[in-house]
Write a protein that holds these residues in place. Structure first.
Motif, PDB file in Angstrom:
ATOM      1  N   THR A   1      45.423  21.822  44.814  1.00 19.81           N
ATOM      2  CA  THR A   1      44.399  20.788  44.996  1.00 19.81           C
ATOM      3  C   THR A   1      43.036  21.404  44.685  1.00 19.81           C
ATOM      4  OG1 THR A   1      44.102  21.380  47.295  1.00 19.81           O
ATOM      5  CG2 THR A   1      45.656  19.597  46.832  1.00 19.81           C
ATOM      6  N   HIS A   2      42.086  20.547  44.313  1.00 20.09           N
ATOM      7  CA  HIS A   2      40.743  21.039  44.022  1.00 20.09           C
ATOM      8  C   HIS A   2      40.095  21.637  45.260  1.00 20.09           C
ATOM      9  CE1 HIS A   2      41.459  17.831  41.002  1.00 20.09           C
ATOM     10  NE2 HIS A   2      41.070  18.801  40.209  1.00 20.09           N
ATOM     11  N   ILE A   3      40.408  21.015  46.400  1.00 17.01           N
ATOM     12  CA  ILE A   3      39.752  21.450  47.630  1.00 17.01           C
ATOM     13  C   ILE A   3      40.183  22.871  47.991  1.00 17.01           C
ATOM     14  CG2 ILE A   3      41.408  20.525  49.332  1.00 17.01           C
ATOM     15  CD1 ILE A   3      37.722  19.893  49.640  1.00 17.01           C
ATOM     16  N   ALA A   4      41.427  23.243  47.678  1.00 17.82           N
ATOM     17  CA  ALA A   4      41.896  24.600  47.986  1.00 17.82           C
ATOM     18  C   ALA A   4      41.071  25.633  47.225  1.00 17.82           C
ATOM     19  CB  ALA A   4      43.374  24.740  47.630  1.00 17.82           C
ATOM     20  N   VAL A   5      40.860  25.390  45.934  1.00 13.85           N
ATOM     21  CA  VAL A   5      40.085  26.346  45.146  1.00 13.85           C
ATOM     22  C   VAL A   5      38.641  26.363  45.632  1.00 13.85           C
ATOM     23  CG1 VAL A   5      39.480  27.091  42.823  1.00 13.85           C
ATOM     24  CG2 VAL A   5      41.579  25.830  43.187  1.00 13.85           C
ATOM     25  N   ALA A   6      38.098  25.182  45.922  1.00 12.07           N
ATOM     26  CA  ALA A   6      36.712  25.127  46.407  1.00 12.07           C
ATOM     27  C   ALA A   6      36.571  25.931  47.695  1.00 12.07           C
ATOM     28  CB  ALA A   6      36.289  23.675  46.620  1.00 12.07           C
ATOM     29  N   LEU A   7      37.530  25.762  48.618  1.00  7.98           N
ATOM     30  CA  LEU A   7      37.462  26.494  49.891  1.00  7.98           C
ATOM     31  C   LEU A   7      37.630  27.993  49.666  1.00  7.98           C
ATOM     32  CD1 LEU A   7      39.489  24.234  52.353  1.00  7.98           C
ATOM     33  CD2 LEU A   7      37.029  24.631  52.300  1.00  7.98           C
ATOM     34  N   ALA A   8      38.593  28.372  48.819  1.00  7.74           N
ATOM     35  CA  ALA A   8      38.823  29.798  48.578  1.00  7.74           C
ATOM     36  C   ALA A   8      37.585  30.429  47.941  1.00  7.74           C
ATOM     37  CB  ALA A   8      40.044  29.998  47.690  1.00  7.74           C
ATOM     38  N   HIS A   9      36.923  29.709  47.047  1.00  7.37           N
ATOM     39  CA  HIS A   9      35.728  30.263  46.411  1.00  7.37           C
ATOM     40  C   HIS A   9      34.553  30.353  47.369  1.00  7.37           C
ATOM     41  CE1 HIS A   9      36.933  29.565  41.925  1.00  7.37           C
ATOM     42  NE2 HIS A   9      37.713  30.416  42.567  1.00  7.37           N
ATOM     43  N   MET A  10      34.594  29.572  48.450  1.00  5.59           N
ATOM     44  CA  MET A  10      33.521  29.694  49.444  1.00  5.59           C
ATOM     45  C   MET A  10      33.525  31.075  50.075  1.00  5.59           C
ATOM     46  SD  MET A  10      33.386  26.006  51.267  1.00  5.59           S
ATOM     47  CE  MET A  10      31.903  26.245  52.256  1.00  5.59           C
ATOM     48  N   LEU A  11      34.679  31.699  50.079  1.00 11.90           N
ATOM     49  CA  LEU A  11      34.788  33.047  50.641  1.00 11.90           C
ATOM     50  C   LEU A  11      33.781  33.993  49.996  1.00 11.90           C
ATOM     51  CD1 LEU A  11      36.529  34.785  52.548  1.00 11.90           C
ATOM     52  CD2 LEU A  11      37.927  35.337  50.587  1.00 11.90           C
ATOM     53  N   PHE A  12      33.589  33.896  48.682  1.00 12.48           N
ATOM     54  CA  PHE A  12      32.597  34.797  48.081  1.00 12.48           C
ATOM     55  C   PHE A  12      31.256  34.127  47.805  1.00 12.48           C
ATOM     56  CE2 PHE A  12      35.560  33.562  44.646  1.00 12.48           C
ATOM     57  CZ  PHE A  12      34.700  32.915  43.777  1.00 12.48           C
ATOM     58  N   ASN A  13      31.209  32.779  47.738  1.00 11.00           N
ATOM     59  CA  ASN A  13      29.933  32.132  47.455  1.00 11.00           C
ATOM     60  C   ASN A  13      29.060  31.918  48.690  1.00 11.00           C
ATOM     61  OD1 ASN A  13      29.866  32.019  44.737  1.00 11.00           O
ATOM     62  ND2 ASN A  13      30.651  29.945  44.563  1.00 11.00           N
ATOM     63  N   VAL A  14      29.679  31.643  49.848  1.00  8.68           N
ATOM     64  CA  VAL A  14      28.875  31.413  51.042  1.00  8.68           C
ATOM     65  C   VAL A  14      28.088  32.675  51.436  1.00  8.68           C
ATOM     66  CG1 VAL A  14      29.015  30.942  53.514  1.00  8.68           C
ATOM     67  CG2 VAL A  14      30.188  29.468  51.912  1.00  8.68           C
ATOM     68  N   PRO A  15      28.741  33.852  51.486  1.00  3.20           N
ATOM     69  CA  PRO A  15      27.967  35.055  51.801  1.00  3.20           C
ATOM     70  C   PRO A  15      26.827  35.281  50.821  1.00  3.20           C
ATOM     71  CG  PRO A  15      30.302  35.538  51.895  1.00  3.20           C
ATOM     72  CD  PRO A  15      30.181  34.158  51.354  1.00  3.20           C
ATOM     73  N   LEU A  16      27.110  35.061  49.530  1.00  7.08           N
ATOM     74  CA  LEU A  16      26.074  35.220  48.513  1.00  7.08           C
ATOM     75  C   LEU A  16      24.909  34.273  48.787  1.00  7.08           C
ATOM     76  CD1 LEU A  16      25.491  36.214  45.442  1.00  7.08           C
ATOM     77  CD2 LEU A  16      26.217  33.905  44.911  1.00  7.08           C
TER      78      LEU A  16
ATOM     79  N   PHE B   1      47.887  32.632  48.344  1.00 11.16           N
ATOM     80  CA  PHE B   1      48.852  31.625  47.924  1.00 11.16           C
ATOM     81  C   PHE B   1      49.647  31.123  49.121  1.00 11.16           C
ATOM     82  CE2 PHE B   1      53.295  30.923  46.691  1.00 11.16           C
ATOM     83  CZ  PHE B   1      53.135  29.810  45.898  1.00 11.16           C
ATOM     84  N   GLN B   2      50.108  32.065  49.950  1.00 11.81           N
ATOM     85  CA  GLN B   2      50.903  31.677  51.126  1.00 11.81           C
ATOM     86  C   GLN B   2      50.075  30.837  52.101  1.00 11.81           C
ATOM     87  OE1 GLN B   2      51.965  35.635  52.223  1.00 11.81           O
ATOM     88  NE2 GLN B   2      53.952  35.552  51.193  1.00 11.81           N
ATOM     89  N   LEU B   3      48.824  31.259  52.318  1.00 16.62           N
ATOM     90  CA  LEU B   3      47.958  30.550  53.262  1.00 16.62           C
ATOM     91  C   LEU B   3      47.763  29.095  52.842  1.00 16.62           C
ATOM     92  CD1 LEU B   3      45.906  30.614  55.662  1.00 16.62           C
ATOM     93  CD2 LEU B   3      44.174  31.297  54.018  1.00 16.62           C
ATOM     94  N   TYR B   4      47.390  28.884  51.568  1.00 15.78           N
ATOM     95  CA  TYR B   4      47.081  27.513  51.146  1.00 15.78           C
ATOM     96  C   TYR B   4      48.343  26.686  50.951  1.00 15.78           C
ATOM     97  CZ  TYR B   4      42.161  28.455  51.034  1.00 15.78           C
ATOM     98  OH  TYR B   4      40.887  28.750  51.420  1.00 15.78           O
ATOM     99  N   SER B   5      49.472  27.348  50.662  1.00 20.03           N
ATOM    100  CA  SER B   5      50.729  26.597  50.582  1.00 20.03           C
ATOM    101  C   SER B   5      51.130  26.122  51.967  1.00 20.03           C
ATOM    102  CB  SER B   5      51.848  27.475  50.033  1.00 20.03           C
ATOM    103  OG  SER B   5      51.510  27.942  48.777  1.00 20.03           O
ATOM    104  N   SER B   6      50.913  26.980  52.972  1.00 23.50           N
ATOM    105  CA  SER B   6      51.377  26.645  54.320  1.00 23.50           C
ATOM    106  C   SER B   6      50.605  25.461  54.901  1.00 23.50           C
ATOM    107  CB  SER B   6      51.257  27.859  55.239  1.00 23.50           C
ATOM    108  OG  SER B   6      49.895  28.107  55.500  1.00 23.50           O
ATOM    109  N   ILE B   7      49.377  25.198  54.427  1.00 21.00           N
ATOM    110  CA  ILE B   7      48.654  24.024  54.926  1.00 21.00           C
ATOM    111  C   ILE B   7      48.661  22.902  53.886  1.00 21.00           C
ATOM    112  CG2 ILE B   7      47.207  25.131  56.678  1.00 21.00           C
ATOM    113  CD1 ILE B   7      45.039  25.470  54.608  1.00 21.00           C
ATOM    114  N   ASN B   8      49.618  22.982  52.962  1.00 17.40           N
ATOM    115  CA  ASN B   8      49.820  21.909  51.973  1.00 17.40           C
ATOM    116  C   ASN B   8      48.600  21.610  51.114  1.00 17.40           C
ATOM    117  OD1 ASN B   8      52.519  21.267  52.315  1.00 17.40           O
ATOM    118  ND2 ASN B   8      52.038  20.134  54.194  1.00 17.40           N
ATOM    119  N   LEU B   9      47.835  22.623  50.795  1.00 16.21           N
ATOM    120  CA  LEU B   9      46.685  22.403  49.921  1.00 16.21           C
ATOM    121  C   LEU B   9      46.894  23.025  48.550  1.00 16.21           C
ATOM    122  CD1 LEU B   9      43.563  22.902  52.215  1.00 16.21           C
ATOM    123  CD2 LEU B   9      44.382  20.803  51.170  1.00 16.21           C
ATOM    124  N   PHE B  10      48.074  23.611  48.335  1.00 18.81           N
ATOM    125  CA  PHE B  10      48.322  24.250  47.046  1.00 18.81           C
ATOM    126  C   PHE B  10      48.184  23.239  45.911  1.00 18.81           C
ATOM    127  CE2 PHE B  10      51.309  25.444  43.647  1.00 18.81           C
ATOM    128  CZ  PHE B  10      50.654  26.591  43.223  1.00 18.81           C
TER     129      PHE B  10
END
Lengths: 265, 291
Positions: free
Chosen positions: A129-144, A118-127
């Motif tokens: 937004t769709h792109i924030a969730v998409a990027l955060a979900h890449m954390l587990f989908n890209v490795p997969l 929450f702090q990370l995405y708030s600090s770059i003003n993406l809280f």
């Protein structure tokens, strides 16, 4: 052969019964759901679906989820394809460590990690937004995606690459024209899994959004209120969450089933 | 033989950037929490390994860990073989194949909180199909009252929810085996079992490895489904590790110990995955000989 189909049908019945129960619940009133056991709705009602499909706060959740899930799926598969090729074909500095490190990003229990996210995405003003969730979900989908695709790519004989290069194909042209069609089964199954994992993920999506990008999984929690549980609406929402994914699997099924088409090279 | 070429880093770089950008800051923040006593927004005291020692001595955590290991072991022991069997039984082509694939994939697409809620009703003896059927058959089944029933319900729910993942992976893996392999086996007069053991299983090793690791990780971190279904009860029978952690982190708001707990949790998963990975990498001599 007979015995195997029998087993499969038996499993499919086991798989479908809870879903049938969900559909059954979605067509009943709450009084009927909690009142008595009935195998099909005695007083058929579409009110639960009407609640969802006429309220923008409800159906907006589906649209928000679809937006970030699609961004996530496309980006994840797109960045994972070249990386998986590198892992399956080359040795390079730190390759094995890097490959395993990727997967370690799926291994952190979410509870405590949510706050820093929450702090990370708030600090770059993406809280929110769709792109924030998409990027955060890449954390587990890209490795997969990298892991699954690497498995399929390693099944393709290296001679195919070499022959193509001798025939004068450049790497990008070889990759798009020859290699990708060869692993379409892997890409189909990877895309479906990225879609699925992002679609059902609740904790991160809920933490990173408030109004504008609020996903359906978070909106569903409003069926739990002080007045009690709104079982019927929740079941209807559940029925509707299956629809997009079922369409995705229907469209990628040919790629999954097509498999390894050696004859076409 | 793979060629050694450091230019491959260029192909990997986008992935590393995408993942690292979301991974590193939260991880370091949690490490930071785990060595501090956070009294207020501006009041923090460095406590070293104090929280780690505290967490390691917690008897409730040991119990939750034990339940968790048992649960994940049961999940893997059922879902992996069942998934492979389903993949072998699925028709390869035609409308039957499409229908079976779509039906099979459906449970995967239901969000975890809905899964828990549906099974909550589905398993009830008075108004749920499964509960009523079991009671009708003469079993004294009651998942809200009996620990064993509750534990088994969570397990069956997980099998229902996630076996399709293994089945789909294995199905795609099977389809990727070139027809020539089967032809060669037919010429040799190989039995079905031999085809499975020497052609299909080695070729499936890659997808099964990722399937096994995924199921291990996700079952080891299972949270929403048992939380919704049983709330961890009756007693503590279905309080798994993740739920105990959340109780600590959110319920008691002990950020320091909860962070230390998270890191220990993470290391256990990491270690187990590494063991699985190493074991399976080195299994399957038939595949090795080919390279």
């Amino acid at each position: 052969m007979k015995k195997r189909s029998f087993g499969l049908i038996l499993y499919l019945i086991f798989a479908i019964l809870p879903i049938y129960w969900m559909v059954n619940m979605s067509l009943k009133t709450n009084e009927e759901i909690t009142g008595a056991l009935s195998l099909w709705p005695q007083h058929l009602t579409f009110d639960n679906f009407r609640t969802i499909l006429t309220d923008p706060a409800w159906y907006g959740g589906y649209i928000n989820s679809l937006i970030y899930v699609l961004i996530n799926t496309v980006l994840s598969v797109a960045v994972a394809l070249p990386a998986a090729y590198a892992f399956s074909r080359y040795e390079f500095l730190g390759d094995k460590h890097l490959f395993f490190w990727l997967l370690t990003n799926r291994m952190s229990p979410p509870a405590v990690f949510l706050l820093p996210f929450f702090q990370l995405y708030s600090s770059i003003n993406l809280f929110d937004t769709h792109i924030a969730v998409a990027l955060a979900h890449m954390l587990f989908n890209v490795p997969l995606a990298v892991w699954i695709l690497e498995g399929f790519m390693s099944g393709v004989p290296r001679e195919i690459d070499e022959t193509a290069y001798i025939d004068g194909y450049s790497f990008p042209r070889f990759f798009v024209r020859i290699f990708i069609p060869l692993i379409s089964a892997g890409i189909g199954v990877t895309a479906f899994f990225c879609f699925m994992f992002s679609w059902v993920e609740l904790l991160l999506a809920r933490t990173l959004t408030s109004v504008e990008a609020k996903p359906i999984v978070a909106i569903m929690t409003r069926t739990v209120s002080a007045a009690g549980m709104d079982w019927g609406v929740l079941a209807a929402a559940g029925v509707l969450t299956i629809v997009p994914g079922a369409l995705v699997i229907y469209f990628v099924r040919n790629y999954i089933a097509k498999g390894f088409a050696m004859g076409r090279v | 033989m793979k060629t050694y070429n450091n230019k491959a880093w260029l192909l990997v770089l986008p992935v590393v950037l995408c993942v690292a950008s979301s991974a590193i800051v939260p991880l370091m923040t949690v490490v930071n929490y785990s060595v501090q006593d956070i009294l207020g927004p501006d009041q923090k005291v460095f406590v070293g390994t104090e929280w780690f020692k505290l967490v390691m001595r917690d008897p409730e955590l040991h119990e939750a860990l034990g339940r968790q290991i048992l649960f994940s072991a049961a999940v893997l022991a059922i879902e992996i073989p069942l998934g492979i069997l389903l993949a072998l039984a699925l028709p390869a082509q035609g409308w039957r194949s499409s229908l079976a694939l779509v039906l099979l994939a459906m449970p995967l697409l239901i969000p975890q909180n809905v899964v828990g809620t549906i099974w909550q009703i589905y398993g009830r003896g008075d108004i749920g199909l499964a509960g009523a059927a079991l009671n009708g058959l003469g079993f004294d089944y009651n998942y809200t009252g009996d620990s064993m029933d509750a534990w088994l319900t969570v397990l069956v729910m997980d099998v229902w929810h996630w076996t399709p993942l293994i089945a789909l992976l294995a199905f795609a893996g099977l389809r990727a085996i070139p027809e020539a392999y089967y032809q060669a086996a037919r010429i040799d007069g190989a039995s079905r079992l031999a085809v499975f053991r020497f052609i299909q299983l080695p070729k499936l090793r890659g997808v099964l490895l990722i399937g096994l690791l995924l199921r291990f990780m996700d079952s080891f971190m299972i949270y929403t489904e048992p939380f919704v279904l049983t709330g961890g009860g009756p007693g503590n029978a279905t309080t798994f590790l993740s739920q105990y952690l959340t109780q600590k982190a959110v319920g008691q708001f002990d950020l320091g110990p909860a962070a230390a707990f998270s890191l220990i949790y993470f290391l256990i998963i990491l270690l187990a995955c590494f063991v699985f990975y190493s074991l399976l990498q080195n299994a399957g001599p038939t595949e090795k000989a080919e390279h």
